[in-house]
Write an enzyme that holds these catalytic residues in place. Structure first.
Site, PDB file in Angstrom:
ATOM      1  N   SER A  34       0.828  -1.195   0.000  1.00 53.68           N
ATOM      2  CA  SER A  34       0.000   0.000   0.000  1.00 53.68           C
ATOM      3  C   SER A  34       0.874   1.260   0.000  1.00 53.68           C
ATOM      4  CB  SER A  34      -0.967  -0.042   1.188  1.00 53.68           C
ATOM      5  OG  SER A  34      -1.968   0.948   1.085  1.00 53.68           O
ATOM      6  N   ASP A  58      -8.948  -4.618  -5.991  1.00 51.21           N
ATOM      7  CA  ASP A  58      -8.504  -3.555  -5.082  1.00 51.21           C
ATOM      8  C   ASP A  58      -9.394  -2.318  -5.255  1.00 51.21           C
ATOM      9  OD1 ASP A  58      -7.117  -1.645  -3.587  1.00 51.21           O
ATOM     10  OD2 ASP A  58      -5.157  -2.397  -4.213  1.00 51.21           O
ATOM     11  N   HIS A  96      -6.982  -5.406  -1.950  1.00 55.52           N
ATOM     12  CA  HIS A  96      -5.885  -4.538  -1.507  1.00 55.52           C
ATOM     13  C   HIS A  96      -5.080  -5.184  -0.388  1.00 55.52           C
ATOM     14  CE1 HIS A  96      -3.798  -0.731  -0.931  1.00 55.52           C
ATOM     15  NE2 HIS A  96      -4.045  -0.806   0.362  1.00 55.52           N
TER      16      HIS A  96
END
Length: 311
Positions: A180, A226, A258
């Site tokens: 991330s 995601d 994600h």
């Protein structure tokens, strides 16, 4: 066995005789051609090792790179946040044995609001394949990608200069990874330090979508499901902006989110190990898993890249 220490301190008919003579001549001629081309030496295991002194571990197979643990036993050392100031401490995972010499190293950052526990599975998994791996905490869980990039570099500096395992590390063979915002941070780190040998952003997030400055071989990993860092606005533009001359790849996970990089994942591990081995260790034995490009499957939505690799 795991040990723990504290870081703070190929019919014709001919006569038999003619056939044997011809065979000898063919063998002699072939041997001469091979020797002249240097191929005999290239097929010798010792010659291969001499050509690349950074190869670590046995010849890889699909099973070995998909396994939850590799060839090496792993030890770990904790780094207290109180003993460092430019990142938030973390855990160093490293091959216990020193018989194979030094290893390349990788620093890994968690994502926004995450701690090292969210990416800790990568530590022993990568280390057991022959790397020193540092999963870090960040100064705060809210740190943005640029800050996480600086912290990844600070962690690598700590590993190679101050850590108790610095003697096990080849300081010229380093890489970064992150999830991330940590993935966005890995791009930032590679931009700031072109000498890095590999970067792997995992479902990376960054407001900066263009990375033409990067000179570090980069594997961009995205997830088809995601919704936090959608591939259309993050991983795909990241990959597409990388220089065409760069060794690069784009892996889009199938049926993933994600947060898929936060738990043990065979596809992520398989291609991360192959990428790190190929570029940090310059180990061409792993090229077979990256080129020709992997095809879509139950776990791969899409894979793009340049083959063969040049570095």
């Amino acid at each position: 066995m795991q040990q723990t220490s504290n870081e703070t301190r190929p019919t014709t008919t001919t006569s038999p005789g003619r056939h044997r003579t011809r065979s000898r001549l063919l063998r002699s001629g072939l041997a001469a051609l091979l020797a002249a081309g240097g191929l005999v030496a290239a097929q010798s295991p010792s010659a291969g090792a001499a050509d690349n002194p950074y190869e670590r571990g046995p010849a890889p197979t699909v099973s070995s790179i998909e396994a939850s643990r590799g060839h090496y036993s792993v030890s770990e050392a904790r780094v207290s946040s109180l003993s460092v100031s430019d990142f938030g401490g973390g855990t160093i995972y490293y091959p216990t044995s020193t018989s194979d010499g030094t290893f390349g190293a990788v620093a890994i950052s968690p994502g926004y609001t995450g701690t090292q526990s969210s990416i800790s599975w990568l530590g022993p998994r990568l280390a057991s394949q022959g790397f020193v791996v540092f999963t870090i905490d960040t100064l705060t869980t809210l740190d943005q990608p640029a800050s996480r990039g600086r912290q990844l570099l600070a962690a690598l500096d700590y590993l190679t200069e101050r850590s108790s395992v610095r003697g096990r590390i080849d300081g010229d063979r380093l890489g970064v990874m992150g999830h991330s915002m940590g993935g966005g941070g890995s791009l930032e780190a590679a931009k700031s330090r072109p000498a890095l040998q590999a970067a792997i952003p995992l479902t990376g997030w960054n407001l900066d979508k263009s990375w033409p400055e990067l000179r570090t071989p980069t594997l961009v990993v995205g997830a088809d499901g995601d919704t936090i860092a959608p591939v259309s606005s993050h991983s795909e533009p990241f990959y597409e902006s990388l220089p065409g001359s760069l060794d690069k790849a784009y892996l889009e996970l199938n049926g993933a989110s994600h947060f898929t990089p936060n738990t043990s994942d065979t596809t992520i591990a398989k291609y991360s190990v192959s990428w790190l081995k190929r570029f940090i260790d310059n180990d061409v034995r792993y090229e077979q898993f990256l080129c020709p490009l992997p095809r879509p499957s139950l776990t791969i939505e899409e894979y793009r890249g340049n083959c063969p690799h040049t570095s």
